[in-house]
Design an enzyme around this catalytic site. Structure first.
Site, PDB file in Angstrom:
ATOM      1  N   ASP A  89      -0.073  38.555  24.428  1.00 46.07           N
ATOM      2  CA  ASP A  89      -0.284  37.882  23.143  1.00 46.07           C
ATOM      3  C   ASP A  89      -0.907  38.906  22.193  1.00 46.07           C
ATOM      4  O   ASP A  89      -2.082  39.262  22.341  1.00 46.07           O
ATOM      5  CB  ASP A  89      -1.215  36.681  23.295  1.00 46.07           C
ATOM      6  CG  ASP A  89      -0.569  35.514  24.027  1.00 46.07           C
ATOM      7  OD1 ASP A  89       0.357  35.741  24.836  1.00 46.07           O
ATOM      8  OD2 ASP A  89      -1.010  34.366  23.813  1.00 46.07           O
ATOM      9  N   LYS A 151       2.880  32.547  17.304  1.00 46.61           N
ATOM     10  CA  LYS A 151       1.680  31.824  17.719  1.00 46.61           C
ATOM     11  C   LYS A 151       0.769  31.633  16.520  1.00 46.61           C
ATOM     12  O   LYS A 151       0.621  32.537  15.697  1.00 46.61           O
ATOM     13  CB  LYS A 151       0.986  32.606  18.835  1.00 46.61           C
ATOM     14  CG  LYS A 151      -0.321  32.011  19.353  1.00 46.61           C
ATOM     15  CD  LYS A 151      -0.864  32.843  20.503  1.00 46.61           C
ATOM     16  CE  LYS A 151      -2.272  32.422  20.902  1.00 46.61           C
ATOM     17  NZ  LYS A 151      -2.823  33.265  21.998  1.00 46.61           N
ATOM     18  N   LYS A 180       3.945  28.820  19.885  1.00 47.08           N
ATOM     19  CA  LYS A 180       2.728  28.523  20.637  1.00 47.08           C
ATOM     20  C   LYS A 180       1.634  28.084  19.681  1.00 47.08           C
ATOM     21  O   LYS A 180       1.376  28.730  18.667  1.00 47.08           O
ATOM     22  CB  LYS A 180       2.267  29.743  21.437  1.00 47.08           C
ATOM     23  CG  LYS A 180       0.958  29.506  22.199  1.00 47.08           C
ATOM     24  CD  LYS A 180       0.588  30.688  23.081  1.00 47.08           C
ATOM     25  CE  LYS A 180      -0.789  30.510  23.711  1.00 47.08           C
ATOM     26  NZ  LYS A 180      -1.162  31.651  24.599  1.00 47.08           N
TER      27      LYS A 180
END
Length: 233
Positions: A89, A151, A180
Site C-alpha cells: 500500500d 485507496k 479500498k
C-alpha cells in the site's frame, strides 16, 4: 458474502509493540481475513506468524505522507518484497498531485509497481487533502501506472473513507481496478454501505467487532443490512 476476505487487518499505529503485532496476526489468522497490513519493520514477524494460514501479508511504502523520493519508495518496496510482503500500500506524492504534476505522480506509482514484481499495489490518495478533481486525477494516474487498487486514506489524516469518495473512485476507474476504503471503517454497517458503493477491501482495526456483528446477524439476531451512514471518519 465473505466479509472476512474483504478486510485488511491494520497494524500500523506507531506505538504497537512486537507482542501487539503478534497478537494482531493471531486475530487475522483465526478470523481468516484477506491480509494484515503491518509496518515495514514488522513484515518478517507477520510472515512467520501467518505461515500456513492463507492470510496475506501487506505493508506500506512512502507512508504516511507520500513525500519520500521515488528511489526511496522503490528501494523500500524491493526490500519489503524480499522480506515476504504480498501486497504494498503506497502513498502517492500528495503535494505533486495537488500541483497537477501528472508526470511525477504517474512515474512515482509506476516505479513502485515495477519494484513490486507482480505483487498487488494499492495506491493511497489521502482524499482528505484533495478536491474531487484531484481525486479523479489521482485515480486515473493510478490506473495508467499499472497499480491494482485505489485507496481512500492512510487513517492518519483529518478524514477517512466517505461514501461520496467511494462512489467517485468506483465511477472513475475501470472495472478491473479495485477500491479500498480505509480510515473510520469501524462498524459492519459502514463496511456494508461502502461495499454496496463499490469498495472491495477495507482497512480496519475493529476487525473482531465487525466480524462478530456479522456472525450475530447471520444467526438471525438482526438483519444484515446497512443503515445510512453520515460520516466515516
Amino acid at each position: 458474502m465473505n466479509i472476512a476476505k474483504m478486510i485488511d487487518h491494520s497494524l500500523l499505529r506507531p506505538e504497537l509493540t512486537t507482542d501487539d503485532i503478534r497478537r494482531g496476526c493471531d486475530i487475522a489468522g483465526r478470523r481468516a481475513v484477506a491480509s494484515v497490513c503491518v509496518r515495514p519493520s514488522d513484515v518478517e514477524i507477520a510472515v512467520a506468524a501467518l505461515a500456513g494460514t492463507g492470510v496475506l501479508v501487506g505493508t506500506v511504502a512512502g507512508f504516511p505522507h507520500g513525500d519520500t523520493r521515488t528511489t526511496t519508495k522503490v528501494a523500500e518496496t524491493r526490500e519489503l518484497v524480499e522480506a515476504g510482503a504480498d501486497e504494498i500500500d503506497m502513498v502517492l506524492h500528495i503535494g505533486r498531485l495537488r500541483d497537477g504534476d501528472t508526470g511525477y505522480v504517474h512515474d512515482d506509482i509506476a516505479a513502485v509497481v515495477a519494484a513490486a514484481h507482480g505483487r498487488i499495489v494499492k495506491v493511497i490518495l489521502e482524499n482528505a487533502h484533495l478536491t474531487d478533481e484531484q481525486k479523479i486525477l489521482g485515480c486515473r494516474l493510478t490506473e495508467q501506472a499499472g497499480a491494482h487498487f485505489v485507496k481512500t486514506s492512510t487513517g492518519f489524516a483529518p478524514g477517512g473513507a466517505t461514501l461520496a469518495d467511494i462512489q467517485l473512485m468506483r465511477a472513475t476507474v475501470s472495472p478491473h481496478i479495485e477500491v479500498k476504503a480505509a480510515g473510520g471503517v469501524r462498524t459492519l454497517d459502514t463496511l456494508l454501505e461502502l461495499h454496496h458503493a463499490g469498495a472491495t477491501r477495507f482497512g480496519a482495526t475493529a476487525t473482531e467487532t465487525i466480524l462478530d456483528d456479522y456472525a450475530a446477524r447471520e444467526r438471525g439476531e438482526q438483519p444484515i443490512t446497512a443503515t445510512p451512514a453520515r460520516h466515516h471518519r
